[in-house]
Scaffold this motif. Structure first.
Motif: not given
Ligand code: ATP
Ligand code: MG
Length: 661
Positions: A65, A77, A79-80, A82, A266, A268-269, A289, A487
């Protein structure tokens, strides 16, 4: 056995403490309270450093990442990891083929008929997953597409989930006990392209057709172009030309290869969508995710169950619930463990079925729900004594607060007064366990989920915000993001914000009530909606229910608040007596006295109604919002009750209520 002879008291006055076992501490992931405290402290002071270490240690990344965490509570929002890339099915399968686990049992499947057992090694599971992944691809399923899965607890269910993960399709599992209406709304909500289902569910000796439900649901789901049907019951089914095909034909077709390159995703997908059980309202399509979820499922599985390579681990949940996602599949398989998957029910052919399975596979770690324990308690300890349960070393509980009565039964009859019980608090939304004892570190108190796991910053807030005093009931909140957090609510960002991030600033709001005692132990009082406010006193329904079922003649109880002109709310109780107990007015009076004695006058029910059955969701949770309406004499518009196991109990209760008035 002094501990069992003691009268079980309500949560409010429960004071017993059980030390973790000494044997096993040395080999444990976390082996003492001091060690836990040190790890916890570090995780809260430097969360990003902590989680980066865990993600590195547990997960194999295709690409590392760029940032550990980007968080904005206001939007909200999160994200982890990323920029990181990885594949969940690779992590649960392929890497174990090279690290010495190729021939190890990944899944031991126990079918409903005793003789139906299948064992999948990691290699075998890998092949099956690849083949089905190729089938999905052939059907035109691409990365980002949704696949709805409506299957009983058969191996194809696990295979289908992992196949979706392999090609980057999002799975949306719908519990096979749900009706066609519930299935339809879930398919429509996520606009699935494919439905995977079966001809039938085998349950308690019966073959219950499932495909007709799927057909009914699909009558108004234009997005679904293909329906793949597993043959389980062998019953007659109608297949729609051009849409429906058999699983066994698909996976054995000549053009289906046994390998399938995993899609590099990804972090975060989206991995999956899962609808909550709907105890409080319309089910929410909770979104999880890839990178953070897997890290968190594995992290919690490793710490809470102290999962070791030699263990046979059994989580009795259905994969239709998040517990099955995280603790039958992703957590254990990520760790390369052996996970038992059971198709049947705890009470068929007899109330000893679970213990028979424990003996048969020499299960070491066993994770179930309080509702199951209470159901098995009714038959006494006989069924538990017929089997050798000595392989067990850790017991777990999830789904609702476990009342001390059930905790003690579990402790004495299954744990033989030696084994640690991990009472795990978490939700579909949290992705994994949040508050729980660590089996070899945390002293346990019956009815308390105890302490937060490393990395989890929880607190009790008052109505106004700010921390509540010790022992004061309030809102449970989480003050720091964690990798397994949801998420989004699929297709509904407004609901995501409103439901979880709007009550207090910079916190996640689980909508559960709880209190923290002088030792920092958390006692979950139940959903916030379920907390009753009597003359300004906030009472947890779980506590009053626990007092009611501690009466020897009461099997189950549900408590709700009812509007009261003076007190604001009054306590209304529904009780189910044990079989053979007379439903007399004397018993009701006795129950009032009993609650007064156990908790105090403030909790004394103003009204008690006998209930032949309680409205429970298919996951065994009481739908109190229905009971609240009945208690308030409001018999209309019960909202979404599609997840109820037996809707007819509602009418029985309405009739009972009318007869009372
Ligand atoms: P919905 O959100 O649709 O109303 P639900 O909350 O029942 O449904 P789940 O996510 O399956 O759906 O359940 C999570 C809830 O279960 C928690 O919020 C909590 O109220 C309860 N719960 C789970 N485990 C425990 C536990 N160990 N102790 C106390 N309560 C628990
Ligand atoms: Mg919930």
């Amino acid at each position: 056995m002094s501990s069992t002879d003691d009268k079980i008291t309500s949560l409010l006055s429960e004071g017993r403490v059980f030390e973790p076992p000494v044997e096993g501490r040395e080999a444990a992931a976390i082996g003492s309270l001091e060690e836990y405290k040190a790890i916890y402290k570090r995780s809260i002071e430097d969360p990003e450093g902590y989680w980066a270490e865990r993600a590195e240690e547990l997960v194999t990344w295709d690409k590392k990442w760029d940032t550990v965490l980007e968080a904005d509570f206001d939007k909200p929002e999160f994200s982890w990891f990323k920029g990181g890339k990885m594949n969940v099915s690779y992590n649960c399968l392929d890497r174990h083929l090279e690290n010495g686990r190729r021939n190890k049992a990944a899944i031991i499947w126990q079918g409903e008929p005793e003789e139906d057992v299948k064992v999948y090694t990691y290699q075998m599971l890998h092949t099956e997953v690849c083949r089905f992944a190729n089938v999905l691809k052939k059907k035109g399923v691409k990365k980002g597409d949704r696949v709805s899965i409506y299957l009983p607890m058969i191996p194809e269910l696990s295979i289908a989930l992992l196949a979706c993960a392999r090609i980057g399709a999002m799975h949306s599992v719908v519990f096979a006990g749900f009706s066609s209406v519930a299935l339809q709304s879930r398919i429509q909500d996520c606009e699935a392209k494919v439905l995977v289902t079966a001809d039938a569910v085998i349950r308690a000796g019966k073959t219950i057709p499932l495909k007709p439900n799927a057909d009914e649901a699909l009558s108004e789901c234009d997005t679904v172009k293909n329906c793949i049907v597993v043959k389980r019951g062998g019953n007659e089914v109608s297949m729609t030309e051009g849409r429906d095909t058999w699983w066994h034909d698909e996976v054995t077709a000549d053009d289906i290869a046994s390998t399938c390159e995993p899609e590099s995703m990804d972090a975060e997908d989206i991995l999956f969508i899962l609808y909550t059980s709907g105890s409080t309202g319309k089910p929410k399509g909770v979104v999880h995710t890839t990178g953070g979820y897997l890290t968190y499922a594995m992290h919690t599985c490793q710490y809470v169950f102290d999962l070791k390579d030699n263990d046979v681990y059994w989580c009795t949940a259905d994969i239709g619930w998040v517990t099955g996602h995280s603790y039958i599949l992703y957590g254990p398989l990520g760790l390369g463990a052996t996970s038992v998957m059971f198709e049947g029910v705890p009470t068929y052919p007899g109330p000893d079925r679970f213990w028979k399975i424990v003996e048969k596979f020499q299960v070491n770690i066993f994770y179930t729900a309080p509702t199951v324990i209470r159901a098995l308690m009714r038959d006494g300890d006989g069924p538990t004594q017929r089997y050798d349960l000595s392989s067990l070393r850790i017991l777990g509980s999830v789904g609702e607060p476990i009342n001390p009565e059930a905790w003690m039964w579990y402790h004495v009859n299954i744990g033989k007064e030696k084994l640690p019980i991990v009472d795990t608090w978490w939700q579909t939304e949290t992705g994994g366990i949040m508050i729980s004892p660590l089996p070899y570190a945390t002293p346990t108190k019956p009815g308390s989920a105890s302490l937060p796991l490393p990395g989890i910053d929880v607190a009790i807030y008052t109505e106004e915000g700010g921390e509540a005093s010790p022992n004061e009931g309030g809102h449970l909140v989480v003050r720091k993001p964690w990798p397994g957090m949801l998420r989004g609510v699929f297709g509904d960002p407004a609901r995501y914000k409103k439901a979880y991030f709007s009550r207090y600033k910079d916190t996640y709001d689980p909508e559960d009530g709880a209190r923290k005692d002088d030792d920092g132990y958390f006692w979950i009082m139940g959903r916030l909606d379920d907390v009753v406010n009597v003359s300004g006193h906030r009472l947890g329904t779980a506590e009053i229910e626990s007092a009611l079922v501690s009466h020897p003649q009461i099997a189950e109880a549900a408590v709700v608040g009812m509007p009261h002109p003076i007190k604001g709310q009054a306590v209304y109780a529904f009780v189910t007596p044990n079989t053979g107990v007379e439903q007399s007015p004397e018993l009701l009076a006795e129950l009032r006295t009993h609650v007064r004695k156990e908790i105090g006058p403030i909790a004394t029910p103003d009204a008690i109604q006998y209930a032949p059955g309680l409205p429970k969701t298919r996951s065994g949770k009481i739908m109190r919002r229905v009971l609240r309406k009945i208690a308030a004499n409001d018999f209309k518009d019960f909202g979404d009750t599609s997840t109820l196991a037996d809707p007819s109990v509602v009418d029985d209760l309405i009739n009972g209520k009318k007869a009372l008035d």
